[in-house]
Design a protein around this motif. Structure first.
Motif, PDB file in Angstrom:
ATOM      1  N   TYR A 101     -43.014  15.672  35.173  1.00 44.51           N
ATOM      2  CA  TYR A 101     -42.669  17.095  35.049  1.00 44.51           C
ATOM      3  C   TYR A 101     -42.224  17.406  33.625  1.00 44.51           C
ATOM      4  O   TYR A 101     -42.683  18.385  33.003  1.00 44.51           O
ATOM      5  CB  TYR A 101     -41.561  17.397  36.049  1.00 44.51           C
ATOM      6  CG  TYR A 101     -41.053  18.819  36.101  1.00 44.51           C
ATOM      7  CD1 TYR A 101     -41.879  19.888  36.440  1.00 44.51           C
ATOM      8  CD2 TYR A 101     -39.701  19.092  35.852  1.00 44.51           C
ATOM      9  CE1 TYR A 101     -41.386  21.186  36.524  1.00 44.51           C
ATOM     10  CE2 TYR A 101     -39.195  20.391  35.937  1.00 44.51           C
ATOM     11  CZ  TYR A 101     -40.050  21.429  36.275  1.00 44.51           C
ATOM     12  OH  TYR A 101     -39.561  22.716  36.355  1.00 44.51           O
ATOM     13  N   LEU A 102     -41.372  16.560  33.060  1.00 36.01           N
ATOM     14  CA  LEU A 102     -40.883  16.769  31.692  1.00 36.01           C
ATOM     15  C   LEU A 102     -42.023  16.697  30.682  1.00 36.01           C
ATOM     16  O   LEU A 102     -42.073  17.497  29.735  1.00 36.01           O
ATOM     17  CB  LEU A 102     -39.805  15.722  31.360  1.00 36.01           C
ATOM     18  CG  LEU A 102     -39.232  15.768  29.944  1.00 36.01           C
ATOM     19  CD1 LEU A 102     -38.617  17.134  29.640  1.00 36.01           C
ATOM     20  CD2 LEU A 102     -38.184  14.674  29.745  1.00 36.01           C
ATOM     21  N   LEU A 103     -42.938  15.768  30.867  1.00 33.39           N
ATOM     22  CA  LEU A 103     -44.060  15.650  29.926  1.00 33.39           C
ATOM     23  C   LEU A 103     -44.940  16.896  29.953  1.00 33.39           C
ATOM     24  O   LEU A 103     -45.438  17.333  28.909  1.00 33.39           O
ATOM     25  CB  LEU A 103     -44.894  14.406  30.249  1.00 33.39           C
ATOM     26  CG  LEU A 103     -44.359  13.086  29.691  1.00 33.39           C
ATOM     27  CD1 LEU A 103     -45.185  11.918  30.200  1.00 33.39           C
ATOM     28  CD2 LEU A 103     -44.374  13.108  28.163  1.00 33.39           C
ATOM     29  N   LYS A 104     -45.129  17.481  31.125  1.00 31.14           N
ATOM     30  CA  LYS A 104     -45.900  18.731  31.211  1.00 31.14           C
ATOM     31  C   LYS A 104     -45.207  19.837  30.418  1.00 31.14           C
ATOM     32  O   LYS A 104     -45.851  20.620  29.709  1.00 31.14           O
ATOM     33  CB  LYS A 104     -46.060  19.161  32.674  1.00 31.14           C
ATOM     34  CG  LYS A 104     -46.995  18.285  33.490  1.00 31.14           C
ATOM     35  CD  LYS A 104     -47.043  18.776  34.938  1.00 31.14           C
ATOM     36  CE  LYS A 104     -47.952  17.902  35.790  1.00 31.14           C
ATOM     37  NZ  LYS A 104     -47.960  18.352  37.211  1.00 31.14           N
ATOM     38  N   ILE A 105     -43.886  19.888  30.538  1.00 33.52           N
ATOM     39  CA  ILE A 105     -43.100  20.893  29.817  1.00 33.52           C
ATOM     40  C   ILE A 105     -43.245  20.700  28.311  1.00 33.52           C
ATOM     41  O   ILE A 105     -43.461  21.666  27.562  1.00 33.52           O
ATOM     42  CB  ILE A 105     -41.616  20.792  30.234  1.00 33.52           C
ATOM     43  CG1 ILE A 105     -41.444  21.173  31.698  1.00 33.52           C
ATOM     44  CG2 ILE A 105     -40.741  21.669  29.336  1.00 33.52           C
ATOM     45  CD1 ILE A 105     -40.081  20.822  32.270  1.00 33.52           C
ATOM     46  N   LEU A 106     -43.134  19.459  27.853  1.00 36.13           N
ATOM     47  CA  LEU A 106     -43.233  19.176  26.421  1.00 36.13           C
ATOM     48  C   LEU A 106     -44.639  19.433  25.907  1.00 36.13           C
ATOM     49  O   LEU A 106     -44.817  19.914  24.784  1.00 36.13           O
ATOM     50  CB  LEU A 106     -42.817  17.726  26.147  1.00 36.13           C
ATOM     51  CG  LEU A 106     -41.337  17.406  26.401  1.00 36.13           C
ATOM     52  CD1 LEU A 106     -41.073  15.916  26.226  1.00 36.13           C
ATOM     53  CD2 LEU A 106     -40.439  18.217  25.466  1.00 36.13           C
TER      54      LEU A 106
ATOM     55  N   ILE B 157     -35.805  24.326  26.852  1.00 33.94           N
ATOM     56  CA  ILE B 157     -36.543  24.035  28.096  1.00 33.94           C
ATOM     57  C   ILE B 157     -35.614  23.998  29.311  1.00 33.94           C
ATOM     58  O   ILE B 157     -36.035  23.647  30.411  1.00 33.94           O
ATOM     59  CB  ILE B 157     -37.317  22.707  27.992  1.00 33.94           C
ATOM     60  CG1 ILE B 157     -36.366  21.524  27.822  1.00 33.94           C
ATOM     61  CG2 ILE B 157     -38.340  22.764  26.850  1.00 33.94           C
ATOM     62  CD1 ILE B 157     -37.059  20.156  27.853  1.00 33.94           C
ATOM     63  N   SER B 158     -34.357  24.375  29.120  1.00 35.40           N
ATOM     64  CA  SER B 158     -33.381  24.265  30.203  1.00 35.40           C
ATOM     65  C   SER B 158     -33.737  25.145  31.397  1.00 35.40           C
ATOM     66  O   SER B 158     -33.335  24.854  32.534  1.00 35.40           O
ATOM     67  CB  SER B 158     -31.982  24.613  29.689  1.00 35.40           C
ATOM     68  OG  SER B 158     -31.928  25.965  29.254  1.00 35.40           O
TER      69      SER B 158
ATOM     70  N   THR C 275     -48.816  29.302  32.642  1.00 35.69           N
ATOM     71  CA  THR C 275     -48.700  27.842  32.605  1.00 35.69           C
ATOM     72  C   THR C 275     -47.307  27.391  33.026  1.00 35.69           C
ATOM     73  O   THR C 275     -47.148  26.384  33.718  1.00 35.69           O
ATOM     74  CB  THR C 275     -49.018  27.314  31.194  1.00 35.69           C
ATOM     75  OG1 THR C 275     -50.266  27.840  30.746  1.00 35.69           O
ATOM     76  CG2 THR C 275     -49.097  25.788  31.192  1.00 35.69           C
ATOM     77  N   ILE C 276     -46.288  28.128  32.613  1.00 32.06           N
ATOM     78  CA  ILE C 276     -44.920  27.806  33.039  1.00 32.06           C
ATOM     79  C   ILE C 276     -44.825  27.809  34.558  1.00 32.06           C
ATOM     80  O   ILE C 276     -44.240  26.892  35.165  1.00 32.06           O
ATOM     81  CB  ILE C 276     -43.918  28.816  32.433  1.00 32.06           C
ATOM     82  CG1 ILE C 276     -43.758  28.581  30.929  1.00 32.06           C
ATOM     83  CG2 ILE C 276     -42.557  28.712  33.124  1.00 32.06           C
ATOM     84  CD1 ILE C 276     -42.919  29.627  30.224  1.00 32.06           C
ATOM     85  N   MET C 277     -45.421  28.835  35.178  1.00 37.34           N
ATOM     86  CA  MET C 277     -45.368  28.919  36.640  1.00 37.34           C
ATOM     87  C   MET C 277     -46.131  27.766  37.296  1.00 37.34           C
ATOM     88  O   MET C 277     -45.719  27.252  38.340  1.00 37.34           O
ATOM     89  CB  MET C 277     -45.917  30.271  37.101  1.00 37.34           C
ATOM     90  CG  MET C 277     -45.011  31.441  36.746  1.00 37.34           C
ATOM     91  SD  MET C 277     -45.662  33.008  37.355  1.00 37.34           S
ATOM     92  CE  MET C 277     -44.252  34.090  37.099  1.00 37.34           C
ATOM     93  N   GLN C 278     -47.241  27.373  36.680  1.00 38.00           N
ATOM     94  CA  GLN C 278     -48.001  26.240  37.203  1.00 38.00           C
ATOM     95  C   GLN C 278     -47.170  24.958  37.156  1.00 38.00           C
ATOM     96  O   GLN C 278     -47.212  24.136  38.068  1.00 38.00           O
ATOM     97  CB  GLN C 278     -49.292  26.055  36.403  1.00 38.00           C
ATOM     98  CG  GLN C 278     -50.312  27.162  36.589  1.00 38.00           C
ATOM     99  CD  GLN C 278     -50.851  27.213  38.008  1.00 38.00           C
ATOM    100  OE1 GLN C 278     -51.427  26.249  38.495  1.00 38.00           O
ATOM    101  NE2 GLN C 278     -50.652  28.341  38.694  1.00 38.00           N
ATOM    102  N   ILE C 279     -46.416  24.793  36.072  1.00 37.49           N
ATOM    103  CA  ILE C 279     -45.569  23.601  35.938  1.00 37.49           C
ATOM    104  C   ILE C 279     -44.416  23.659  36.940  1.00 37.49           C
ATOM    105  O   ILE C 279     -44.107  22.662  37.607  1.00 37.49           O
ATOM    106  CB  ILE C 279     -45.020  23.486  34.501  1.00 37.49           C
ATOM    107  CG1 ILE C 279     -46.158  23.213  33.508  1.00 37.49           C
ATOM    108  CG2 ILE C 279     -43.966  22.377  34.412  1.00 37.49           C
ATOM    109  CD1 ILE C 279     -45.738  23.297  32.055  1.00 37.49           C
TER     110      ILE C 279
END
Length: 553
Positions: A404-409, A434-435, A528-532
């Motif tokens: 999950y974190l890698l997708k965010i980064l 990213i909080s 993309t944020i919503m997808q993550i």
């Protein structure tokens, strides 16, 4: 005066001589061009940017020449010692990836032959050298107490004379042996002073490795060599230690230039070869158009804790400091952006002679560029190290699901390596940015561009039509459909042509959904944020915003 007898009277238990210690610490077996340098901080609890600035120069000069770089702790001033300061020094240099070949707390195989590296553990050595100076008539005991010295300084100031202990003011240098014995019999504490033979009207030319030829006046002060507890002053310890440790270049801040006459005389009376000296320029900053020295009181960025607590990448900080240390580094780095800085040919001759201008904005730009080059996996590890060092409980928040974190980064940095986003500066800023992905640290800042009632209706309508299986185009078409329900321009061109006809535009509507989902007005791509995040979290965030607005409508 029988100086031999005086020396034995003062130091009856010191049986080694300087020659004995020279045999214990023989010349290093290094190439002729190898340089030996040290960093020697005092454990006072404050380690600053100047320490790192000097240490980086020391390390580059030593290692580039296949020499030695070591850490010595100058703990002679007991009044200023701070508990835990040595650990802070060592951990700070470790954080900034400054590698020592030997020294205090440096664990190496078959090394550390020139220790101990704490000066308080070397008192017998200094006393042996002091005893030898007394035998030769170059030093003497002084029994003047602080009250007498204070009165003397007051009188000197009143007479507009140079303050200090010298010439006719050095009353104890004229004591005979019987007077000294009487002082000792009366148990009066004493220090050991240099018997200076210098004349301050005489000037000499001296070559400094950075500043070139400079003018130095002779020292005439009978400076203290050993304090009343038998521990040396900085001046004496510097001369003895840098000889026995075979330092070839003493690189230090230019604030020490004023002490150079003392050190030159000490090496002379000790009959020791003089090392090379290199005095670095002070770190400056622009303050309302005026160039001034960085200040511990005014400038938090002077402390290295500032960079550790924010989580600046140590390598990025070193890149920036290299631009200050060698004037040709920046041009080299632009031509070799992927090269390691150790490949740069560092030169003491290319260090600036005037104040180096520290620019935090430039450091931030270098940090952005450096972090943008890294892979998300590397940034993930960098963030883990930062959290481990600063707030380990957050590991369960940010690293509960590393995929999950890698997708965010990946989203935050941008997937195109040639056009990477340069938003990230340091670890704390990355974590803050990213909080909103993590419920445990999510703190929404609800500021909607429409009134509360309209914002509430928009969010409800979006929630009713939201489907996480929608692709980006379908998702955006739904936003446009919602826009038409509330007299919001679905096309930016329509709003631009006739703004008074509409309540707002599609960009503002998207902002409402963005704020409801992330608590922020500006983020990377919202779809993309919503997808993550996934459907459950998106719905939860929408409900949270709806509840907030209901309470205020």
């Amino acid at each position: 005066m029988n100086y031999e007898q005086l020396a034995e009277l003062l130091f009856p238990n010191i049986d080694k001589t300087p020659d004995d210690y020279k045999k214990i610490y023989p010349k290093r077996q290094l190439d002729d061009k190898a340089e030996v340098l040290r960093i020697a901080p005092s454990p006072t609890g404050f380690i600053h940017l100047g320490n790192l600035y000097g240490a980086l120069a020391d390390e580059r000069i030593a290692h580039q020449s296949n020499g030695v770089f070591f850490l010595r702790i100058e703990d002679t001033d007991n009044k200023r010692l701070v508990k835990g300061a040595v650990e802070t020094i060592i951990s700070t240099f470790k954080y900034f990836q400054i590698d020592f070949d030997e020294g205090a707390e440096v664990v190496i195989n078959n090394g550390n032959h020139y220790g101990p590296y704490y000066q308080r553990q070397r008192t017998n050595i200094y006393q042996a050298f002091a005893k030898d100076l007394i035998k030769k008539g170059h030093a003497y005991p002084c029994f003047c107490d602080e009250e007498a010295l204070k009165a003397q300084r007051k009188q000197q100031k009143a007479e507009k004379l140079t303050t200090g202990y010298y010439g006719e003011w050095a009353v104890c240098r004229h004591l005979d042996l019987e007077q000294i014995k009487q002082q000792l019999a009366d148990d009066h504490p004493f220090v050991i002073r240099l018997r200076s033979t210098g004349n301050p009207t005489i000037k000499h030319r001296f070559y400094d490795e950075i500043k070139g030829d400079i003018t130095v006046i002779e020292n005439d002060q009978d400076v203290i060599l050993l304090k009343a507890d038998g521990v040396p002053t900085y001046h004496f310890a510097h001369a003895v230690d840098d000889h026995l440790m075979h330092t070839t270049i003493v690189l230090r801040g230019e604030e020490w230039l004023g002490t150079l006459p003392i050190h030159l005389e000490l090496f002379k009376v000790l009959d020791l070869p003089l090392p090379k000296y290199a005095h670095t320029s002070q770190l400056m900053k622009m303050d309302n158009g005026i160039k001034r020295k960085l200040s511990k009181r005014k400038d938090p960025e002077l402390s290295l804790d500032y960079y550790r607590q924010l989580g600046y990448h140590p390598y990025a900080v070193k890149i920036y400091l290299m631009t200050l240390l060698n004037w040709n580094f920046e041009e080299w780095y632009l031509k070799n952006p992927n090269a390691d800085i150790t490949e740069f040919k560092f030169s003491v001759n290319k260090m600036g002679q005037s104040g180096a201008l520290f620019d935090l904005d430039k450091l931030n730009n270098i940090s952005k560029t450096y972090l943008a080059k890294q892979q998300p996996e590397t940034i993930k590890d960098y963030l883990k190290d930062f959290i481990n060092d600063n707030d380990p409980k957050l590991l369960d928040v940010y690293f509960k699901d590393e995929t999950y974190l890698l997708k965010i980064l990946n989203l935050g940095m941008g997937t195109n390596l040639k056009k990477r986003r340069k938003d990230y500066i340091f670890a704390k800023q990355i974590l803050d940015s990213i909080s909103y992905y993590f419920d445990e640290v999510y703190q929404p800042q609800y500021e909607f561009c429409f009134n509360n009632a309209l914002s509430l209706d928009i969010i409800k309508s979006f929630k009713d039509t939201y489907n996480e299986d929608d692709d980006n185009n379908t998702w955006f078409k739904k936003l446009k459909t919602i826009a038409l329900l509330f007299n919001i321009a679905a096309e930016m061109s329509d709003h631009k042509a006739n703004p008074e006809k509409y309540v707002g535009n599609i960009s503002q509507l998207a902002e409402v959904i963005r704020v409801a989902t992330t608590g922020l007005k500006n983020t990377p791509d919202l779809w993309t944020i919503m997808q993550i995040m996934g459907k459950d979290k998106v719905i939860q965030r929408l409900d949270q915003a709806i509840s907030y607005l209901k309470d205020r409508s």
